[in-house]
Scaffold this motif. Structure first.
Motif, PDB file in Angstrom:
ATOM      1  N   THR A 179       2.173   1.774  -3.506  1.00  0.00           N
ATOM      2  CA  THR A 179       1.090   2.257  -4.366  1.00  0.00           C
ATOM      3  C   THR A 179       0.852   3.748  -4.115  1.00  0.00           C
ATOM      4  OG1 THR A 179       0.053   0.083  -4.391  1.00  0.00           O
ATOM      5  CG2 THR A 179      -1.346   1.955  -4.978  1.00  0.00           C
ATOM      6  N   LYS A 222       0.830  -1.198   0.000  1.00  0.00           N
ATOM      7  CA  LYS A 222       0.000   0.000   0.000  1.00  0.00           C
ATOM      8  C   LYS A 222       0.874   1.262   0.000  1.00  0.00           C
ATOM      9  CE  LYS A 222      -3.837   2.076   2.519  1.00  0.00           C
ATOM     10  NZ  LYS A 222      -4.710   1.986   3.687  1.00  0.00           N
ATOM     11  N   LYS A 274       3.561   5.700  -5.847  1.00  0.00           N
ATOM     12  CA  LYS A 274       3.289   5.796  -7.296  1.00  0.00           C
ATOM     13  C   LYS A 274       2.252   6.869  -7.576  1.00  0.00           C
ATOM     14  CE  LYS A 274       4.074   0.928  -8.318  1.00  0.00           C
ATOM     15  NZ  LYS A 274       3.415  -0.345  -8.641  1.00  0.00           N
TER      16      LYS A 274
END
Length: 191
Positions: free
Chosen positions: A24, A21, A27
Motif C-alpha cells: 500500500t 502495508k 502504491k
C-alpha cells in the motif's frame, strides 16, 4: 498449508499485514510520481505553513483537474495564495505555479524523454526500496520462528514448513511490487 501453531500464527498474520502495508505504501509512493497527466495526488506531500502550523495542501484548498495537464488550486483562505505558490515552487514537482491572486494553476508540460527516463529510475528505486523492506519483514519473522524453536515451542520440521510459508507470502508480495512497478513504468512511458 495454514499455520496452526498458536505461537506462530499471530506472528505470521502480523507479517502478512506488514507485507500488505508495504505494498500500500508503494502504491501511494507511485501515485506521487507525475506521469504526463495531471494527478492531484502529486500534491499529497505538499504542506504549507498555515499560521505557524504545517498543513497539508488538500486541507487548505479545493484541488481540481479541469484539463489533462492542469491542476487548479482554489485556497479557502485567499490570503494564503502567495504562501502556497512559494511552497509549490520550492518543491520538487517540476512545475511553476501561476496565480491570479485568487486561484493557482499548475500547468504540466509534456514530459521529455530524459525526464521520463529519470522518472522510471525513480520508480525502480521506490520498488527496490519496498522489496528490501519486505525482505526485512521476512527476516524478522524467521528470527521469531527460530527463537520459538530454541524455546521448544515449535519443532525443527515445523520451522522448515513455516519458513516455506513465509517465503511463499514474500514471493507473492514481491511479485505484486514488480507488477506495480511495471504498470507505473508503462504509465510514465505513455504519451
Amino acid at each position: 498449508m495454514a499455520i496452526s501453531n498458536e505461537h506462530v500464527r499471530p506472528k505470521f498474520e502480523e507479517f502478512e499485514a506488514r507485507l500488505a502495508k508495504g505494498l500500500t505504501h508503494l502504491k501511494n509512493e507511485f501515485s506521487t510520481v507525475r506521469a504526463g497527466r495531471a494527478n492531484p495526488r502529486i500534491l499529497d506531500k505538499i504542506t504549507v505553513d498555515y499560521y505557524g502550523t504545517p498543513t497539508p495542501l488538500q486541507q487548505m484548498a479545493n484541488v481540481t483537474v479541469p484539463e489533462a495537464r492542469m491542476i487548479v488550486i482554489a485556497p479557502y483562505d485567499i490570503s494564503m495564495v502567495k504562501d502556497i505558490v512559494r511552497t509549490i515552487a520550492a518543491s520538487d514537482l517540476g512545475v511553476s505555479p501561476a496565480d491570479d491572486g485568487k486561484i493557482i494553476r499548475l500547468a504540466f508540460p509534456q514530459l521529455t524523454e530524459d525526464r521520463r527516463k529519470d522518472l522510471i529510475k525513480q520508480v525502480k528505486k521506490m520498488a527496490e526500496d519496498a522489496k528490501v523492506a519486505l525482505r526485512n519483514d521476512r527476516r524478522d519473522i524467521v528470527e521469531v520462528i527460530r527463537k520459538f524453536k530454541k524455546d521448544n515451542l515449535v519443532t525443527e520440521d515445523e520451522v522448515s514448513l513455516y519458513e516455506k510459508e513465509v517465503q511463499k507470502a514474500l514471493d507473492k508480495a514481491i511479485e505484486s511490487a514488480d507488477k506495480l512497478c511495471k504498470d507505473k513504468e508503462a504509465e510514465v512511458l505513455e504519451i
